[in-house]
Design an enzyme around this catalytic site. Sequence first.
Site, PDB file in Angstrom:
ATOM      1  N   ARG A  17      40.684  33.131  38.578  1.00  0.00           N
ATOM      2  CA  ARG A  17      39.598  32.961  39.557  1.00  0.00           C
ATOM      3  C   ARG A  17      38.263  33.032  38.823  1.00  0.00           C
ATOM      4  O   ARG A  17      38.225  33.222  37.611  1.00  0.00           O
ATOM      5  CB  ARG A  17      39.689  34.013  40.674  1.00  0.00           C
ATOM      6  N   VAL A  66      43.924  42.645  29.472  1.00  0.00           N
ATOM      7  CA  VAL A  66      43.425  42.548  28.094  1.00  0.00           C
ATOM      8  C   VAL A  66      42.748  43.829  27.600  1.00  0.00           C
ATOM      9  O   VAL A  66      42.345  43.902  26.436  1.00  0.00           O
ATOM     10  CB  VAL A  66      42.473  41.333  27.893  1.00  0.00           C
ATOM     11  N   TYR A 155      27.053  47.632  31.795  1.00  0.00           N
ATOM     12  CA  TYR A 155      27.484  46.230  31.685  1.00  0.00           C
ATOM     13  C   TYR A 155      26.691  45.509  30.587  1.00  0.00           C
ATOM     14  O   TYR A 155      27.274  44.855  29.709  1.00  0.00           O
ATOM     15  CB  TYR A 155      27.287  45.540  33.041  1.00  0.00           C
ATOM     16  N   LYS A 159      27.810  43.556  26.962  1.00  0.00           N
ATOM     17  CA  LYS A 159      27.547  42.131  26.706  1.00  0.00           C
ATOM     18  C   LYS A 159      26.621  41.957  25.491  1.00  0.00           C
ATOM     19  O   LYS A 159      26.737  40.975  24.752  1.00  0.00           O
ATOM     20  CB  LYS A 159      26.938  41.478  27.950  1.00  0.00           C
ATOM     21  N   ILE A 188      26.430  32.265  38.213  1.00  0.00           N
ATOM     22  CA  ILE A 188      27.400  31.205  38.504  1.00  0.00           C
ATOM     23  C   ILE A 188      28.147  31.571  39.789  1.00  0.00           C
ATOM     24  O   ILE A 188      28.634  32.701  39.934  1.00  0.00           O
ATOM     25  CB  ILE A 188      28.432  31.076  37.342  1.00  0.00           C
TER      26      ILE A 188
HETATM   27  P1  NDP Z   1      35.324  37.512  38.412  1.00  0.00           P
HETATM   28  O1  NDP Z   1      35.377  38.968  38.759  1.00  0.00           O
HETATM   29  O2  NDP Z   1      35.142  36.512  39.493  1.00  0.00           O
HETATM   30  O3  NDP Z   1      36.633  37.131  37.595  1.00  0.00           O
HETATM   31  C1  NDP Z   1      36.973  37.915  36.499  1.00  0.00           C
HETATM   32  C2  NDP Z   1      38.311  37.430  35.975  1.00  0.00           C
HETATM   33  O4  NDP Z   1      38.635  38.247  34.852  1.00  0.00           O
HETATM   34  C3  NDP Z   1      39.420  37.589  36.994  1.00  0.00           C
HETATM   35  O5  NDP Z   1      40.308  36.506  36.875  1.00  0.00           O
HETATM   36  C4  NDP Z   1      40.090  38.891  36.563  1.00  0.00           C
HETATM   37  O6  NDP Z   1      41.475  38.949  36.847  1.00  0.00           O
HETATM   38  C5  NDP Z   1      39.920  38.824  35.060  1.00  0.00           C
HETATM   39  N1  NDP Z   1      39.977  40.142  34.472  1.00  0.00           N
HETATM   40  C6  NDP Z   1      39.141  41.188  34.654  1.00  0.00           C
HETATM   41  N2  NDP Z   1      39.546  42.228  33.931  1.00  0.00           N
HETATM   42  C7  NDP Z   1      40.674  41.823  33.288  1.00  0.00           C
HETATM   43  C8  NDP Z   1      41.559  42.459  32.394  1.00  0.00           C
HETATM   44  N3  NDP Z   1      41.381  43.725  32.010  1.00  0.00           N
HETATM   45  N4  NDP Z   1      42.621  41.758  31.930  1.00  0.00           N
HETATM   46  C9  NDP Z   1      42.820  40.472  32.318  1.00  0.00           C
HETATM   47  N5  NDP Z   1      42.013  39.821  33.160  1.00  0.00           N
HETATM   48  C10 NDP Z   1      40.953  40.500  33.636  1.00  0.00           C
HETATM   49  O7  NDP Z   1      34.177  37.401  37.327  1.00  0.00           O
HETATM   50  P2  NDP Z   1      33.291  36.126  36.913  1.00  0.00           P
HETATM   51  O8  NDP Z   1      34.106  34.916  36.994  1.00  0.00           O
HETATM   52  O9  NDP Z   1      32.017  36.220  37.646  1.00  0.00           O
HETATM   53  O10 NDP Z   1      32.982  36.483  35.391  1.00  0.00           O
HETATM   54  C11 NDP Z   1      33.713  35.907  34.315  1.00  0.00           C
HETATM   55  C12 NDP Z   1      32.967  36.221  33.031  1.00  0.00           C
HETATM   56  O11 NDP Z   1      31.677  35.644  33.092  1.00  0.00           O
HETATM   57  C13 NDP Z   1      32.770  37.719  32.805  1.00  0.00           C
HETATM   58  O12 NDP Z   1      32.871  38.008  31.435  1.00  0.00           O
HETATM   59  C14 NDP Z   1      31.357  37.941  33.306  1.00  0.00           C
HETATM   60  O13 NDP Z   1      30.744  39.060  32.728  1.00  0.00           O
HETATM   61  C15 NDP Z   1      30.703  36.644  32.875  1.00  0.00           C
HETATM   62  N6  NDP Z   1      29.490  36.315  33.619  1.00  0.00           N
HETATM   63  C16 NDP Z   1      29.573  35.899  34.932  1.00  0.00           C
HETATM   64  C17 NDP Z   1      28.415  35.570  35.616  1.00  0.00           C
HETATM   65  C18 NDP Z   1      28.449  35.051  37.028  1.00  0.00           C
HETATM   66  O14 NDP Z   1      27.374  34.811  37.581  1.00  0.00           O
HETATM   67  N7  NDP Z   1      29.600  34.870  37.645  1.00  0.00           N
HETATM   68  C19 NDP Z   1      27.096  35.684  34.992  1.00  0.00           C
HETATM   69  C20 NDP Z   1      27.136  36.115  33.624  1.00  0.00           C
HETATM   70  C21 NDP Z   1      28.292  36.412  32.973  1.00  0.00           C
HETATM   71  P3  NDP Z   1      42.060  39.449  38.268  1.00  0.00           P
HETATM   72  O15 NDP Z   1      41.895  38.272  39.175  1.00  0.00           O
HETATM   73  O16 NDP Z   1      43.475  39.756  37.983  1.00  0.00           O
HETATM   74  O17 NDP Z   1      41.240  40.637  38.654  1.00  0.00           O
END
Ligand code: NDP
Length: 250
Positions: A17, A66, A155, A159, A188
């Site tokens: 997701r 992870v 956080y 990063k 995003i």
């Molecule tokens: P979401 O919370 O929507 O999705 C995070 C994803 O990472 C999920 O699929 C989740 O899995 C997985 N995840 C989290 N922890 C683990 C773990 N320990 N092991 C395996 N999978 C894990 O986050 P975003 O899509 O918003 O963020 C994705 C990346 O982008 C992150 O690194 C975030 O910091 C970065 N980011 C996002 C921004 C945004 O605006 N969205 C802005 C700046 C950076 P599960 O579904 O199983 O929980």
Amino acid sequence: MELSLKGKKALVTGGVRGVGRGLVLGLARAGVDVVTCYRRESEHVASLERELKEIGGEHSIIRADVSDPDQVTELIGECERLHGKLDVLVNNAGTISHIPYAELPFEEWNRMVATNLTSVHMVIQKSLPLLGEGSSVISIGSRSVEAGVKLRAHYTATKAALIGLNRSLAREFGERGIRFNILRLGVIETETLRDLPDDQRQAMISLYSKKSAFGRIGKATEAAGAVLWLASDLSSFVTGAVIPVDGGMS
Ligand code: NDP
């Protein structure tokens, strides 16, 4: 000049997701065989499976946390068993929380470091035997590192640390032809935002849209566009870089 990604092998962490899902689908549509992982069972796993089947290719969705060294070992072992190599590694899995710094529990600090930083180190280190000449390692960073954000000290600390890791690895592995870069994302749109109550969602979108040169927030497909470029040989002289994908956010 072409992307020429067809048949390449990729691992995207946390791709069922959010941003990661957009990256998985973007790579799959470009002809890359993608392995991705997730932590919690949800409807997103089955729906991604369906979408990937429609696109075609050799894709795998594996349950692996992870932040757990043993599960990372198993995940990378599975990549080796399935494809024997990794051309592209995307460190996307990450977590966030909003807590006043004075009240931040030590456990939450540790959880953040384990998920956003130590996991990236473990995934990269254990992937090294699979990464060859021309491989591209992309880690997902955040615009908030430079902006600084209240309640997000833990956080942003994780990063920011990725930048040092990325830069040093770019130098250490340049001779082996492995590239390391960071995509520094602005805001995003993801399911987390879409699932907020209407008023909260509108308030968030309005706040962050104003900061962007385009007057809107970004889409996961736009992050995927940058990943495709970094995954391809079109970016063969780009390493150690932090590349903004933030709509010109102020
Ligand atoms: P979401 O919370 O929507 O999705 C995070 C994803 O990472 C999920 O699929 C989740 O899995 C997985 N995840 C989290 N922890 C683990 C773990 N320990 N092991 C395996 N999978 C894990 O986050 P975003 O899509 O918003 O963020 C994705 C990346 O982008 C992150 O690194 C975030 O910091 C970065 N980011 C996002 C921004 C945004 O605006 N969205 C802005 C700046 C950076 P599960 O579904 O199983 O929980």
